[in-house]
Design a protein around this motif. Structure first.
Motif, mmCIF file in Angstrom:
data_model
loop_
_atom_site.group_PDB
_atom_site.id
_atom_site.type_symbol
_atom_site.label_atom_id
_atom_site.label_comp_id
_atom_site.label_asym_id
_atom_site.label_seq_id
_atom_site.Cartn_x
_atom_site.Cartn_y
_atom_site.Cartn_z
ATOM 1 N N GLY A 53 45.317 -77.351 61.456
ATOM 2 C CA GLY A 53 45.892 -76.145 60.882
ATOM 3 C C GLY A 53 47.313 -75.935 61.354
ATOM 4 O O GLY A 53 47.758 -76.529 62.344
ATOM 5 N N LEU A 54 48.029 -75.099 60.619
ATOM 6 C CA LEU A 54 49.427 -74.793 60.904
ATOM 7 C C LEU A 54 49.607 -73.281 60.966
ATOM 8 O O LEU A 54 48.973 -72.551 60.210
ATOM 9 C CB LEU A 54 50.336 -75.333 59.792
ATOM 10 N N ASP A 55 50.484 -72.833 61.842
ATOM 11 C CA ASP A 55 50.950 -71.454 61.833
ATOM 12 C C ASP A 55 52.445 -71.496 61.552
ATOM 13 O O ASP A 55 53.197 -72.167 62.269
ATOM 14 C CB ASP A 55 50.693 -70.771 63.174
ATOM 15 N N TYR A 56 52.866 -70.793 60.496
ATOM 16 C CA TYR A 56 54.269 -70.801 60.081
ATOM 17 C C TYR A 56 54.845 -69.394 60.222
ATOM 18 O O TYR A 56 54.317 -68.440 59.645
ATOM 19 C CB TYR A 56 54.394 -71.284 58.638
ATOM 20 N N TYR A 57 55.903 -69.288 61.024
ATOM 21 C CA TYR A 57 56.617 -68.035 61.238
ATOM 22 C C TYR A 57 57.997 -68.189 60.612
ATOM 23 O O TYR A 57 58.832 -68.960 61.110
ATOM 24 C CB TYR A 57 56.750 -67.750 62.732
ATOM 25 N N GLU A 58 58.242 -67.477 59.545
ATOM 26 C CA GLU A 58 59.465 -67.695 58.771
ATOM 27 C C GLU A 58 60.736 -67.302 59.519
ATOM 28 O O GLU A 58 61.772 -67.923 59.339
ATOM 29 C CB GLU A 58 59.388 -66.926 57.453
ATOM 30 N N GLU A 59 60.667 -66.272 60.353
ATOM 31 C CA GLU A 59 61.874 -65.770 61.027
ATOM 32 C C GLU A 59 61.651 -65.678 62.529
ATOM 33 O O GLU A 59 61.537 -64.588 63.084
ATOM 34 C CB GLU A 59 62.251 -64.407 60.445
ATOM 35 N N ARG A 119 56.305 -62.347 59.196
ATOM 36 C CA ARG A 119 55.715 -63.103 58.090
ATOM 37 C C ARG A 119 55.011 -64.379 58.528
ATOM 38 O O ARG A 119 55.348 -65.460 58.072
ATOM 39 C CB ARG A 119 56.769 -63.406 57.044
ATOM 40 N N MET A 120 54.026 -64.242 59.404
ATOM 41 C CA MET A 120 53.258 -65.412 59.818
ATOM 42 C C MET A 120 52.283 -65.788 58.711
ATOM 43 O O MET A 120 51.659 -64.938 58.100
ATOM 44 C CB MET A 120 52.472 -65.119 61.098
ATOM 45 N N GLN A 121 52.211 -67.093 58.459
ATOM 46 C CA GLN A 121 51.279 -67.626 57.473
ATOM 47 C C GLN A 121 50.441 -68.692 58.163
ATOM 48 O O GLN A 121 50.993 -69.661 58.697
ATOM 49 C CB GLN A 121 52.055 -68.228 56.297
ATOM 50 N N HIS A 122 49.122 -68.508 58.181
ATOM 51 C CA HIS A 122 48.242 -69.543 58.719
ATOM 52 C C HIS A 122 47.824 -70.443 57.565
ATOM 53 O O HIS A 122 47.387 -69.959 56.514
ATOM 54 C CB HIS A 122 46.998 -68.962 59.398
ATOM 55 N N ILE A 123 47.976 -71.737 57.759
ATOM 56 C CA ILE A 123 47.639 -72.717 56.728
ATOM 57 C C ILE A 123 46.514 -73.595 57.271
ATOM 58 O O ILE A 123 46.757 -74.490 58.090
ATOM 59 C CB ILE A 123 48.868 -73.569 56.353
ATOM 60 N N PRO A 124 45.274 -73.339 56.857
ATOM 61 C CA PRO A 124 44.172 -74.177 57.335
ATOM 62 C C PRO A 124 44.213 -75.548 56.675
ATOM 63 O O PRO A 124 44.525 -75.672 55.493
ATOM 64 C CB PRO A 124 42.921 -73.396 56.922
#
Length: 194
Positions: free
Chosen positions: A14-20, A4-9
């Protein structure tokens, strides 16, 4: 390995968020809580000294130091559980990390004010890889230039947040007080000190 990677521009970053990212976050939390040399140094904010509102430890390769809020921190050796994790982070992100600032928020009263990880020791375009363990807490970001939208992320236990270059040049981040949170949280912020 990632889920569940979410890229947040962000404007100017920017951010890359990996939930697990961490498979057993509570195990790593307990190992670090009980096995790290935690300290509560004095920091200087707007010319006044205050006790840090959390516990900290600075670990990494020998001979590295990091100065922020009027205090210089010299690395202690990597705790055993973080050696392999550091190597995995370098491989997964493509960035080098030679140290980590560890923050232990004992409950929702422990916090971190707005700041940027933009000290000279980190170079012009630092990448910060931040792993959260324990209690879920809110992570806030706001533009340095003022105005603009404040972003809020809820960081889950076992998650990885990668603050990509040049985010630190344009954004500040904070972990505010969160009343009612009785559990602890450990945050591992991997960085490369020049």
């Amino acid at each position: 390995m990632f889920a569940r990677m979410q890229h947040i521009p962000l404007p100017g970053g920017g951010l890359d968020y990996y939930e697990e990212y961490i498979a057993k976050p509570q195990t790593l939390f307990a190992e670090l809580r009980d096995g790290v040399n935690w300290q509560q140094p004095l920091v200087t904010v707007y010319g006044r000294q205050h006790v840090t509102p959390r516990l900290v430890s600075f670990v990494g390769d020998a001979g590295r130091s990091y100065r922020y809020s009027g205090a210089t921190h010299v690395t202690e050796p990597w705790p055993a559980p973080l050696k392999a994790l550091r190597e995995q982070l370098c491989a997964d992100t493509g960035y080098e990390f030679n140290c980590a600032l560890l923050n232990y928020y004992r409950d929702g009263n422990d916090c971190m004010g707005y700041h940027s990880d933009d000290e000279a020791e980190l170079g012009d375009r630092p990448c910060i890889a931040s792993i959260s363990l324990g209690a879920e807490r809110d992570f806030l970001l706001k533009p340095k230039a003022g105005g603009g939208k404040t972003e809020k992320l809820s960081l889950a236990s076992g998650s990885l947040l990668v603050m990509l270059p040049p985010t630190q040049q344009h954004w500040q981040h904070a972990l505010p007080v969160r009343k009612g949170v009785g559990q602890g949280r450990i945050n591992l912020t991997f960085r490369n000190v020049l």
